[in-house]
Design a protein around this motif. Structure first.
Motif, PDB file in Angstrom:
ATOM      1  N   LEU A 628      44.712  37.753  35.102  1.00  0.00           N
ATOM      2  CA  LEU A 628      44.161  38.763  34.204  1.00  0.00           C
ATOM      3  C   LEU A 628      44.512  40.159  34.709  1.00  0.00           C
ATOM      4  CD1 LEU A 628      42.207  38.872  31.688  1.00  0.00           C
ATOM      5  CD2 LEU A 628      40.397  39.391  33.337  1.00  0.00           C
ATOM      6  N   PRO A 629      45.152  40.990  33.876  1.00  0.00           N
ATOM      7  CA  PRO A 629      45.473  42.349  34.313  1.00  0.00           C
ATOM      8  C   PRO A 629      44.223  43.106  34.757  1.00  0.00           C
ATOM      9  CG  PRO A 629      46.639  41.834  32.281  1.00  0.00           C
ATOM     10  CD  PRO A 629      45.672  40.706  32.521  1.00  0.00           C
ATOM     11  N   LEU A 630      44.376  43.985  35.707  1.00  0.00           N
ATOM     12  CA  LEU A 630      43.238  44.700  36.255  1.00  0.00           C
ATOM     13  C   LEU A 630      42.698  45.754  35.296  1.00  0.00           C
ATOM     14  CD1 LEU A 630      44.524  45.137  39.924  1.00  0.00           C
ATOM     15  CD2 LEU A 630      42.978  43.387  39.024  1.00  0.00           C
ATOM     16  N   ARG A 631      43.542  46.216  34.382  1.00  0.00           N
ATOM     17  CA  ARG A 631      43.119  47.223  33.410  1.00  0.00           C
ATOM     18  C   ARG A 631      42.694  46.550  32.108  1.00  0.00           C
ATOM     19  NH1 ARG A 631      45.183  52.282  34.756  1.00  0.00           N
ATOM     20  NH2 ARG A 631      43.921  53.055  33.032  1.00  0.00           N
ATOM     21  N   ASN A 632      41.560  46.965  31.568  1.00  0.00           N
ATOM     22  CA  ASN A 632      40.993  46.346  30.367  1.00  0.00           C
ATOM     23  C   ASN A 632      41.947  46.388  29.183  1.00  0.00           C
ATOM     24  OD1 ASN A 632      38.625  45.857  31.772  1.00  0.00           O
ATOM     25  ND2 ASN A 632      37.638  47.750  31.090  1.00  0.00           N
ATOM     26  N   SER A 633      42.708  47.452  29.064  1.00  0.00           N
ATOM     27  CA  SER A 633      43.570  47.636  27.901  1.00  0.00           C
ATOM     28  C   SER A 633      44.678  46.590  27.817  1.00  0.00           C
ATOM     29  CB  SER A 633      44.188  49.035  27.929  1.00  0.00           C
ATOM     30  OG  SER A 633      44.968  49.219  29.103  1.00  0.00           O
ATOM     31  N   GLU A 634      44.980  45.922  28.948  1.00  0.00           N
ATOM     32  CA  GLU A 634      46.070  44.945  28.986  1.00  0.00           C
ATOM     33  C   GLU A 634      45.580  43.500  28.948  1.00  0.00           C
ATOM     34  OE1 GLU A 634      48.075  45.885  32.591  1.00  0.00           O
ATOM     35  OE2 GLU A 634      48.431  47.978  32.047  1.00  0.00           O
ATOM     36  N   GLN A 635      44.265  43.296  28.958  1.00  0.00           N
ATOM     37  CA  GLN A 635      43.729  41.948  29.159  1.00  0.00           C
ATOM     38  C   GLN A 635      43.793  41.081  27.904  1.00  0.00           C
ATOM     39  OE1 GLN A 635      39.818  42.481  30.869  1.00  0.00           O
ATOM     40  NE2 GLN A 635      40.646  43.257  32.802  1.00  0.00           N
ATOM     41  N   GLU A 636      43.524  41.648  26.751  1.00  0.00           N
ATOM     42  CA  GLU A 636      43.494  40.845  25.528  1.00  0.00           C
ATOM     43  C   GLU A 636      44.843  40.192  25.251  1.00  0.00           C
ATOM     44  OE1 GLU A 636      42.443  41.272  20.740  1.00  0.00           O
ATOM     45  OE2 GLU A 636      42.103  42.952  22.095  1.00  0.00           O
ATOM     46  N   PHE A 663      39.211  24.913  36.809  1.00  0.00           N
ATOM     47  CA  PHE A 663      39.244  26.323  37.208  1.00  0.00           C
ATOM     48  C   PHE A 663      38.476  26.471  38.511  1.00  0.00           C
ATOM     49  CE2 PHE A 663      38.914  25.868  32.625  1.00  0.00           C
ATOM     50  CZ  PHE A 663      40.055  26.511  32.196  1.00  0.00           C
ATOM     51  N   CYS A 664      38.975  27.309  39.428  1.00  0.00           N
ATOM     52  CA  CYS A 664      38.248  27.438  40.698  1.00  0.00           C
ATOM     53  C   CYS A 664      38.303  28.855  41.260  1.00  0.00           C
ATOM     54  CB  CYS A 664      38.786  26.461  41.735  1.00  0.00           C
ATOM     55  SG  CYS A 664      40.507  26.678  42.186  1.00  0.00           S
ATOM     56  N   TYR A 665      37.232  29.195  41.973  1.00  0.00           N
ATOM     57  CA  TYR A 665      37.101  30.403  42.777  1.00  0.00           C
ATOM     58  C   TYR A 665      37.534  31.691  42.090  1.00  0.00           C
ATOM     59  CZ  TYR A 665      35.613  27.212  46.185  1.00  0.00           C
ATOM     60  OH  TYR A 665      34.886  26.254  46.807  1.00  0.00           O
ATOM     61  N   SER A 666      36.945  31.920  40.937  1.00  0.00           N
ATOM     62  CA  SER A 666      37.125  33.194  40.256  1.00  0.00           C
ATOM     63  C   SER A 666      35.902  33.448  39.388  1.00  0.00           C
ATOM     64  CB  SER A 666      38.380  33.197  39.380  1.00  0.00           C
ATOM     65  OG  SER A 666      39.541  33.271  40.158  1.00  0.00           O
ATOM     66  N   ASP A 667      35.727  34.693  39.010  1.00  0.00           N
ATOM     67  CA  ASP A 667      34.636  35.057  38.114  1.00  0.00           C
ATOM     68  C   ASP A 667      35.109  34.809  36.686  1.00  0.00           C
ATOM     69  OD1 ASP A 667      32.618  36.118  36.675  1.00  0.00           O
ATOM     70  OD2 ASP A 667      32.827  38.168  37.413  1.00  0.00           O
ATOM     71  N   PHE A 668      34.709  33.665  36.129  1.00  0.00           N
ATOM     72  CA  PHE A 668      35.202  33.285  34.809  1.00  0.00           C
ATOM     73  C   PHE A 668      34.326  33.778  33.667  1.00  0.00           C
ATOM     74  CE2 PHE A 668      37.443  30.168  37.432  1.00  0.00           C
ATOM     75  CZ  PHE A 668      38.721  30.366  36.957  1.00  0.00           C
ATOM     76  N   ASN A 669      33.163  34.370  33.995  1.00  0.00           N
ATOM     77  CA  ASN A 669      32.303  34.861  32.921  1.00  0.00           C
ATOM     78  C   ASN A 669      33.039  35.833  32.024  1.00  0.00           C
ATOM     79  OD1 ASN A 669      30.663  33.540  34.786  1.00  0.00           O
ATOM     80  ND2 ASN A 669      28.879  34.750  34.234  1.00  0.00           N
ATOM     81  N   SER A 670      33.908  36.640  32.608  1.00  0.00           N
ATOM     82  CA  SER A 670      34.606  37.675  31.839  1.00  0.00           C
ATOM     83  C   SER A 670      35.673  37.111  30.912  1.00  0.00           C
ATOM     84  CB  SER A 670      35.242  38.696  32.790  1.00  0.00           C
ATOM     85  OG  SER A 670      36.164  38.052  33.657  1.00  0.00           O
ATOM     86  N   ILE A 671      36.061  35.841  31.121  1.00  0.00           N
ATOM     87  CA  ILE A 671      37.093  35.251  30.256  1.00  0.00           C
ATOM     88  C   ILE A 671      36.604  33.971  29.583  1.00  0.00           C
ATOM     89  CG2 ILE A 671      38.975  36.228  31.637  1.00  0.00           C
ATOM     90  CD1 ILE A 671      39.443  33.300  32.657  1.00  0.00           C
TER      91      ILE A 671
END
Length: 773
Positions: A628-636, A663-671
């Motif tokens: 996932l890109p670090l900048r919000n504008s590139e994530q979608e 899926f492992c060891y990441s914050d998946f709530n955001s995706i």
């Protein structure tokens, strides 16, 4: 011409493991009790000195060779330990080094039974760091790991004793705090940055000790600054560096940002800080123009023009133009040349690579070669290209050959990507109808048990693979060995009582490398290891050209395993995004195009596995979040093509074939919305070390397909008890409907031993059986 009027060649960090994974071997020897602590410390000291001399000899400027970039386990954990952020459960361990390792990997010996700290991905890389828990009551105290001096000071003095002046690397206070997590007991509005006033005095003390030791430059790594940040962060940034400057006004401070471009408002704040230099990852050259138009007089600009995250040669023509632009605007004395980030993410050296196609090898550059590239660009900036004309000519020739090489391009593959149709992006029926068909076929009990795929890769397995690779064993002898291992693994799973079995992957060296070896468009290094976490190293495949599947990759052994049991057998594949993320990827076409090529190859494999009798097929995508890109504008845009790639690979099967993903060891709530769109019949997720926080997404977004939150952490050798796992399962049931819940470990069991694996899985299965009653 005085030295002060020259461009400076610098480095931000060097790989820790050594040319032959020397550190890994030393650490694991210590863990196993084969060597003592003094032997470990001596081998680490020798490794550090070798790396410092290597960089000095190559031409990195004295005073700008990094120190404190070394770590026994993880540099974020190093800082937590140094700041005294040591949870109570570890304090009974008297030896500080063992206490430190227990925080990283857990410990179950000498009457101590403690789990490891949670792990998360280091921004959008495949490196993992340990997360500490902070609260308003957290107190910080400088805590040396070895001896009586904290690590940055100790390693600076060590290098100084070798006659090398270094630039200590310290994780900046803003990034350090933002990388940690809030304690459960903390108020809901608790801001991690509110701890800054407590933490800054420790940074000030470290700077004072470094100044006293003779340091001149200090590098503060602040990669968090490339993210979208609220105004409160930029305010904290200003507060932090004003205080640090005031505490040691005669120290030169460099703030290093990397992994992307920095927001304009953040850049404006950084440029106003009382610091001596700023480092930028020139990933987007246009950021250089913005900074050059605003940079105040006297501030040094460190230009990260050599890619520290990939293995391709720099393009001297293009990169020198960027260096020259900075020199023209600022003068030579205000420009540093550097890699884009620490070289932690690239292998040690190309010098040991003898088997790579010579043409492709000539396109490549590992860490020591990247140091040479930095030095060559610096010499050109100082003395003109003519001084290094031979290197420039060779570089231009290699890049031109690569651009036109027939090794790269396959028109049939390109056409297949252009022919992807909407029907390839969805299953033929909705989950409810698929679920009925799958249950009728599989007849699974409530709380079905399974594993994530791999079983222990013992020394015997590794030796057998090496003998086959070296030609000591014939294909027939190796196949007999693998067949016996699979038979043993199936028997163990049946005895434990697992419901859905796997073949164990004993024939696979790595979950990505194995597939790359069976796909066109990949090559492999002999010694291209990079650190993933702790002592765990991976050897990423290198994608150099268009990707296709010349033959089935996993069908033979999956079908053999199925013939040995009456239970459901799960075919195991690594997903297209993970294969991309965990490889070094070609940089001459969009990553999306490469991912779709991989997805089409996997689609063929999935269909063949179904035909071979696999009623369950797992397509692992543990890396989808890290991409996932670090900048919000590139994530979608990224999530759209990442989900499409999974669908391309998975939708060619019948409704009664069950598709899993992991899926492992990441914050998946955001995706989580994207995960739902992947439309897998079951997803398994890391859960054991994240305080069930991933499951809160179920309440927020809803999830009506199968889900298997991991019951225990496989990255630690400790065996979780029946009661521990039962308590966790009961907590999970407050988030997940019982008829959708699968029981499984957090991740694959490849790195574990058989004894602990069997004991843990027995407890896990007994918990499932108890809950059914």
């Amino acid at each position: 011409m005085s030295a002060k009027s020259l461009v400076t060649a610098t480095n931000l960090g060097f790989p820790r493991m050594g040319a032959n994974r020397d550190l890994k071997k030393s650490i694991e020897s210590y863990w196993s009790g084969k060597t003592d602590l003094q032997t470990l410390l001596l081998s680490a000291k020798n490794l550090r000195s070798h790396h410092w001399y290597l960089q000095q000899t190559a031409g990195i400027s004295n005073g700008h060779i990094p120190s404190n970039d070394f770590s026994f386990y993880d540099h974020v954990l190093d800082h937590s330990f140094m700041f005294g952020v040591i949870p109570e459960q570890y304090k009974s361990i008297q030896n500080k080094v063992d206490q430190y390792f227990a925080m990283g990997r857990g410990r179950q010996q000498d009457g101590v039974d403690v789990p490891a700290l949670e792990m998360k991905k280091w921004f959008d890389t495949n490196y993992h760091y340990n997360v500490s828990t902070l609260s308003p009551s957290t107190e910080f105290k400088l805590t040396p790991l070895i001896g009586d001096k904290v690590k940055p000071v100790q390693e600076f003095l060590e290098a100084k004793a070798f006659g090398i002046r270094t630039r200590p690397v310290i994780l900046g206070p803003i990034t350090y705090l933002l990388l940690q997590k809030s304690a459960k007991s903390a108020p809901s509005d608790f801001d991690l940055l509110s701890l800054l006033p407590k933490l800054l005095p420790l940074y000030e003390q470290i700077l004072a000790e470094l100044k006293s030791a003779g340091a001149e430059w200090i590098q503060f790594d602040e990669p968090a600054l490339v993210m979208d940040l609220p105004a409160s962060v930029t305010t904290a940034l200003k507060t932090a560096y004003e205080r640090l400057h005031e505490s040691q006004p005669y120290l030169s401070l460099l703030v290093a940002t990397y992994f992307g471009t920095v927001q304009e408002k953040t850049i404006n704040t950084v440029l106003e800080l009382p610091i001596s230099a700023i480092h930028l990852d020139i990933k987007a050259p246009e950021q250089l123009d913005v900074v050059l138009s605003k940079i105040p007089s006297g501030l040094v600009l460190s230009v990260g023009v050599v890619n520290g995250r990939n293995v391709w040669k720099a393009n001297y023509e293009k990169q020198f133009a960027l260096v020259n632009k900075a020199v023209s605007a600022l003068g030579k004395n205000r420009v540093f040349v550097a890699p884009s980030c620490s070289l932690l993410h690239t292998p040690h050296s190309l010098s040991s690579e003898r088997k790579i196609n010579s043409e492709i090898r000539n396109w490549m550059s590992f860490s020591t070669e990247k140091i040479d590239e930095v030095v060559t660009l610096t010499i050109a900036a100082n003395h003109g290209i003519a001084k290094v004309q031979g290197a420039f000519d060779a570089n231009l020739k290699a890049n031109k050959f690569r651009e036109a090489s027939p090794l790269i391009h396959n028109q049939k593959v390109k056409q297949a990507v252009s022919n992807i149709s909407p029907s390839m992006l969805k299953r033929s029926e909705a989950f409810e109808a698929r679920n009925r068909a799958q249950q009728a076929k599989l007849q699974l009990p409530l709380f079905p048990t399974t594993t994530i795929g791999s079983f222990p890769q013992t020394k015997e397995v590794r030796v057998a693979r090496q003998k086959f690779k070296n030609g000591e064993w014939s294909q027939e002898k190796y196949d007999e060995f693998i067949a016996a291992e699979i038979g043993r693994t199936i028997k163990i799973q049946e005895e434990i009582g697992l419901d859905v079995l796997v073949h164990g992957e004993s024939e696979r060296n790595d979950m990505v490398e194995y597939f790359g070896e069976n796909l066109e468009g990949f090559i492999f290094s002999e010694n291209g290891w990079v650190q993933s976490y702790g002592s765990r190293c991976v050897k990423p495949p290198i994608i150099f050209g268009d990707v296709s599947r010349p033959h089935p990759m996993t069908v033979k052994w999956s079908a053999y395993a199925k013939s040995l049991t009456q239970r459901a057998m799960k075919g195991m594949l690594t997903g297209p995004v993970t294969i991309l993320q965990w490889s070094f990827v070609r940089d001459d076409q969009p990553r999306k195009d490469t991912t779709f090529q991989i997805a089409l190859a996997l689609r063929e494999e999935v269909v063949d596995l179904e035909a071979a009798g696999m009623s369950v097929i797992q397509i692992d995508e543990p890396a989808i979040r890290e991409g996932l890109p670090l900048r919000n504008s590139e994530q979608e845009a990224y999530l759209k093509w990442a989900v499409d790639a999974f669908l391309i690979s998975s939708t060619g099967v019948r409704s009664d074939t069950q598709i899993h993903s992991h899926f492992c060891y990441s914050d998946f709530n955001s995706i989580f919305t994207a995960i739902k769109k992947m439309d897998a019949d079951c997803v398994t997720i890391e859960n054991s070390k994240s305080d069930l926080k991933l499951l809160t997404a179920l309440e927020t977004f809803g999830y009506s397909s199968g889900i298997g939150p991991g019951l225990y952490d496989i990255h630690s050798p400790r065996v979780p008890s029946f009661d521990e796992m039962k308590e966790r399962l009961e907590a999970i049931l407050t988030y997940v409907k019982k008829d959708l819940l699968w029981i499984n470990p957090d991740c694959g069991l490849k790195t574990r031993g058989w004894t602990e694996t069997i004991a843990s899985l027995r407890n896990m299965v007994e918990v499932a059986k108890a809950m059914r009653k």
